[in-house]
Design a protein around this motif. Structure first.
Motif, PDB file in Angstrom:
ATOM      1  N   GLY A 155     -14.783   3.296  14.310  1.00 11.54           N
ATOM      2  CA  GLY A 155     -15.019   4.690  13.995  1.00 11.54           C
ATOM      3  C   GLY A 155     -14.254   4.838  12.543  1.00 11.54           C
ATOM      4  N   VAL A 156     -14.174   3.675  11.588  1.00  7.90           N
ATOM      5  CA  VAL A 156     -13.436   3.914  10.474  1.00  7.90           C
ATOM      6  C   VAL A 156     -14.272   3.515   9.221  1.00  7.90           C
ATOM      7  N   ARG A 157     -13.929   3.947   8.196  1.00  4.01           N
ATOM      8  CA  ARG A 157     -14.302   3.713   6.783  1.00  4.01           C
ATOM      9  C   ARG A 157     -14.483   2.098   6.422  1.00  4.01           C
ATOM     10  N   PRO A 158     -15.758   1.556   6.169  1.00  4.27           N
ATOM     11  CA  PRO A 158     -15.494   0.198   5.445  1.00  4.27           C
ATOM     12  C   PRO A 158     -15.506   0.413   4.060  1.00  4.27           C
ATOM     13  N   ALA A 159     -14.756  -0.489   3.309  1.00  2.00           N
ATOM     14  CA  ALA A 159     -14.607  -0.225   2.137  1.00  2.00           C
ATOM     15  C   ALA A 159     -15.368  -1.665   1.395  1.00  2.00           C
ATOM     16  N   ALA A 160     -16.038  -1.375   0.357  1.00  5.88           N
ATOM     17  CA  ALA A 160     -16.897  -2.524  -0.232  1.00  5.88           C
ATOM     18  C   ALA A 160     -16.320  -3.487  -1.042  1.00  5.88           C
ATOM     19  N   SER A 161     -15.117  -3.181  -1.238  1.00  2.07           N
ATOM     20  CA  SER A 161     -14.193  -4.306  -2.014  1.00  2.07           C
ATOM     21  C   SER A 161     -12.863  -4.004  -1.839  1.00  2.07           C
ATOM     22  N   PHE A 162     -11.910  -5.085  -1.927  1.00  2.00           N
ATOM     23  CA  PHE A 162     -10.570  -4.930  -1.951  1.00  2.00           C
ATOM     24  C   PHE A 162     -10.127  -3.803  -2.927  1.00  2.00           C
ATOM     25  N   GLU A 163     -10.555  -3.712  -4.060  1.00  2.00           N
ATOM     26  CA  GLU A 163      -9.966  -2.771  -5.078  1.00  2.00           C
ATOM     27  C   GLU A 163     -10.456  -1.513  -4.643  1.00  2.00           C
ATOM     28  N   GLU A 164     -11.540  -1.302  -4.062  1.00  2.00           N
ATOM     29  CA  GLU A 164     -11.903  -0.003  -3.488  1.00  2.00           C
ATOM     30  C   GLU A 164     -10.766   0.348  -2.640  1.00  2.00           C
ATOM     31  N   LEU A 165     -10.603  -0.496  -1.516  1.00  2.00           N
ATOM     32  CA  LEU A 165      -9.566  -0.006  -0.441  1.00  2.00           C
ATOM     33  C   LEU A 165      -8.261   0.333  -0.984  1.00  2.00           C
ATOM     34  N   VAL A 166      -7.592  -0.522  -2.067  1.00  2.00           N
ATOM     35  CA  VAL A 166      -6.243  -0.156  -2.396  1.00  2.00           C
ATOM     36  C   VAL A 166      -6.297   1.151  -3.028  1.00  2.00           C
ATOM     37  N   GLU A 167      -7.382   1.498  -3.834  1.00  2.00           N
ATOM     38  CA  GLU A 167      -7.425   2.795  -4.754  1.00  2.00           C
ATOM     39  C   GLU A 167      -7.296   3.988  -3.579  1.00  2.00           C
ATOM     40  N   LYS A 168      -8.228   3.754  -2.584  1.00  2.00           N
ATOM     41  CA  LYS A 168      -8.178   4.908  -1.597  1.00  2.00           C
ATOM     42  C   LYS A 168      -7.101   5.096  -0.735  1.00  2.00           C
ATOM     43  N   SER A 169      -6.127   4.270  -0.846  1.00  2.00           N
ATOM     44  CA  SER A 169      -4.802   4.110   0.264  1.00  2.00           C
ATOM     45  C   SER A 169      -3.430   4.474  -0.376  1.00  2.00           C
ATOM     46  N   GLU A 170      -2.734   5.111   0.334  1.00  2.83           N
ATOM     47  CA  GLU A 170      -1.238   5.069  -0.147  1.00  2.83           C
ATOM     48  C   GLU A 170      -0.618   4.057   0.279  1.00  2.83           C
ATOM     49  N   ALA A 171      -1.026   3.138   1.107  1.00  8.98           N
ATOM     50  CA  ALA A 171      -0.105   2.235   1.461  1.00  8.98           C
ATOM     51  C   ALA A 171      -1.240   0.955   1.943  1.00  8.98           C
ATOM     52  N   VAL A 172      -1.101  -0.362   2.291  1.00  3.45           N
ATOM     53  CA  VAL A 172      -2.032  -1.381   2.552  1.00  3.45           C
ATOM     54  C   VAL A 172      -1.095  -2.279   3.283  1.00  3.45           C
ATOM     55  N   ASP A 173      -1.834  -2.514   4.371  1.00  2.00           N
ATOM     56  CA  ASP A 173      -1.328  -3.420   5.720  1.00  2.00           C
ATOM     57  C   ASP A 173      -2.320  -4.692   5.459  1.00  2.00           C
ATOM     58  N   LEU A 174      -1.492  -5.692   5.054  1.00  2.00           N
ATOM     59  CA  LEU A 174      -2.214  -7.123   4.716  1.00  2.00           C
ATOM     60  C   LEU A 174      -2.048  -8.290   5.758  1.00  2.00           C
ATOM     61  N   VAL A 175      -3.288  -8.244   6.662  1.00  2.30           N
ATOM     62  CA  VAL A 175      -3.286  -9.209   7.791  1.00  2.30           C
ATOM     63  C   VAL A 175      -4.249 -10.135   7.429  1.00  2.30           C
ATOM     64  N   THR A 176      -3.960 -11.170   6.230  1.00  2.85           N
ATOM     65  CA  THR A 176      -4.743 -12.131   6.120  1.00  2.85           C
ATOM     66  C   THR A 176      -4.109 -13.345   6.142  1.00  2.85           C
ATOM     67  N   PRO A 177      -4.950 -14.652   5.986  1.00  2.00           N
ATOM     68  CA  PRO A 177      -3.939 -15.839   5.771  1.00  2.00           C
ATOM     69  C   PRO A 177      -2.843 -15.922   4.860  1.00  2.00           C
ATOM     70  N   THR A 178      -1.875 -16.667   5.281  1.00  5.29           N
ATOM     71  CA  THR A 178      -0.573 -16.724   4.540  1.00  5.29           C
ATOM     72  C   THR A 178      -0.878 -17.084   3.142  1.00  5.29           C
ATOM     73  N   ILE A 179      -1.706 -18.035   2.848  1.00 11.33           N
ATOM     74  CA  ILE A 179      -2.088 -18.427   1.550  1.00 11.33           C
ATOM     75  C   ILE A 179      -2.677 -17.416   0.566  1.00 11.33           C
ATOM     76  N   THR A 180      -3.004 -16.324   1.241  1.00 12.03           N
ATOM     77  CA  THR A 180      -3.492 -15.127   0.156  1.00 12.03           C
ATOM     78  C   THR A 180      -2.414 -14.223  -0.053  1.00 12.03           C
ATOM     79  N   HIS A 181      -1.166 -14.178   0.928  1.00 12.35           N
ATOM     80  CA  HIS A 181      -0.348 -13.124   0.774  1.00 12.35           C
ATOM     81  C   HIS A 181       0.039 -12.849  -0.638  1.00 12.35           C
ATOM     82  N   PHE A 182       0.421 -13.806  -1.415  1.00 13.85           N
ATOM     83  CA  PHE A 182       1.006 -13.615  -2.754  1.00 13.85           C
ATOM     84  C   PHE A 182      -0.072 -12.861  -3.663  1.00 13.85           C
ATOM     85  N   GLU A 183      -1.268 -13.329  -3.891  1.00 16.27           N
ATOM     86  CA  GLU A 183      -2.202 -12.855  -4.697  1.00 16.27           C
ATOM     87  C   GLU A 183      -2.636 -11.587  -4.492  1.00 16.27           C
TER      88      GLU A 183
END
Length: 329
Positions: free
Chosen positions: A46-74
């Motif tokens: 029951g949460v809002r889906p974001a159409a893109s990574f940029e949209e999610l970041v824009e709508k957030s005050e903080a971001v929780d990154l739970v992605t593969p390690t190789i993506t953490h830096f970028e």
């Protein structure tokens, strides 16, 4: 606080469930590179889906990154440069230079960089720290069954990184020698590793990690002068054995004297088991929220997380060198 969640695999969904249970936290949206996962999680929770990574970041005050390690830096770089606080699952990055750069950006933007080394929130490890240990030898076994989820990194960055961080927290000395053995068994990356780490103060840590075991194990044993500690991180329990003078008629609080004497001294022991089920992930995310609101300091600093990556790199490098010698013999 408005939180955006990136990554909706197994661990990402656990994060989402915890976020939805925290007070004064609003899940601003969720995003995964796989749109099917994004839509599925949005519908299920029951949460809002974001159409893109940029949209999610824009709508957030903080971001929780739970992605593969190789993506953490970028991805982490883009979050911090957008002026948002960042929670990133361990390890901080794949390489030390990437970790250094993220720390620089965090300092330049004044945004929080919080790394999810969850075992620091294990009540058994917290109890171990209360004894102010001064280890001479540490033996660690972390065994897990095979899963195709984290094959972007080897077993050192996948599993052993937990224990590398804990050992560095306990020893408080610089590693001066690293020897290791690695073996790829079910994947292209090493799936089992053993490392022997010598520290400047003379302490030795022997760490074994495997992601191809039948049974799970997370055992941590610590030996020091006149004391021995056995920690089961999976069960969240601890046993401590301490050598005390017989003249000390009353042992320290919660220690029970055993009928084992060594001259003028005898052994006292204690057992620890949490009184209630400990939700380590919720505790970790709650501390992130508090740190975002300037109500506390993260127990794992970015610099500590970077040093864990640095030592992990040394373990992998030493192991690959040994493996190459064996293969060419």
């Amino acid at each position: 606080m408005k939180i955006g969640l990136v990554g909706l695999g197994h661990l990402g969904k656990l994060h989402l469930k915890s976020w939805l249970g925290l007070p004064k936290v609003e899940v601003a949206g969720v995003y995964d590179i796989d749109p099917v996962k994004t839509r599925g999680a949005a519908a299920d929770f029951g949460v809002r889906p974001a159409a893109s990574f940029e949209e999610l970041v824009e709508k957030s005050e903080a971001v929780d990154l739970v992605t593969p390690t190789i993506t953490h830096f970028e991805l982490g770089k883009r979050v911090l440069e957008a002026g948002k606080n960042l929670f990133v699952e361990k390890p901080l990055t794949s390489y030390v230079d990437e970790a250094e750069r993220l720390i620089e950006i965090s300092e330049q933007t004044g945004r929080l960089l919080f790394i999810g080394h969850i075992e620091r929130f294990n009540p058994a490890f917290e109890k171990l720290l209360s004894f102010a240990p001064e280890p001479l030898f540490i033996e660690v076994h972390r065994l897990a069954s095979f899963s195709p989820r984290n094959l972007d990194v080897d077993v050192v960055l996948d599993l052993m990184i937990h224990d590398i961080d804990l050992v560095l927290k306990l020893v408080k000395s610089k590693p001066v020698e690293v020897r290791s053995s690695l073996a790829p068994v079910l994947s292209a990356q090493p799936d089992i590793a053993n490392a022997r780490i010598l520290f400047e103060n003379g302490c030795v840590a022997n760490l074994t990690a495997s992601r191809i075991s039948v049974a799970k194990m997370r055992k941590f044993r610590l030996f020091q002068k006149e004391a021995y500690f056995s920690v089961d991180l999976l069960e969240k329990t601890l046993e401590a054995y301490v050598l005390l003078p017989n003249a000390a008629h009353i042992p320290p609080e919660d220690l029970v004297r055993l009928p084992l004497s060594f001259g003028e001294r005898s052994i006292a022991m204690t057992q620890f088991q949490p009184t209630a089920e400990s939700d380590m992930l919720t505790a970790e995310l709650s501390e992130f929220v508090a740190a975002c609101q300037k109500r506390g300091t993260p127990r794992v600093t970015p610099e500590e997380a970077m040093e864990a990556v640095r030592l992990a790199q040394k373990v992998t490098k030493a192991g690959l060198t040994s493996l190459a010698v064996l293969q060419n013999a």
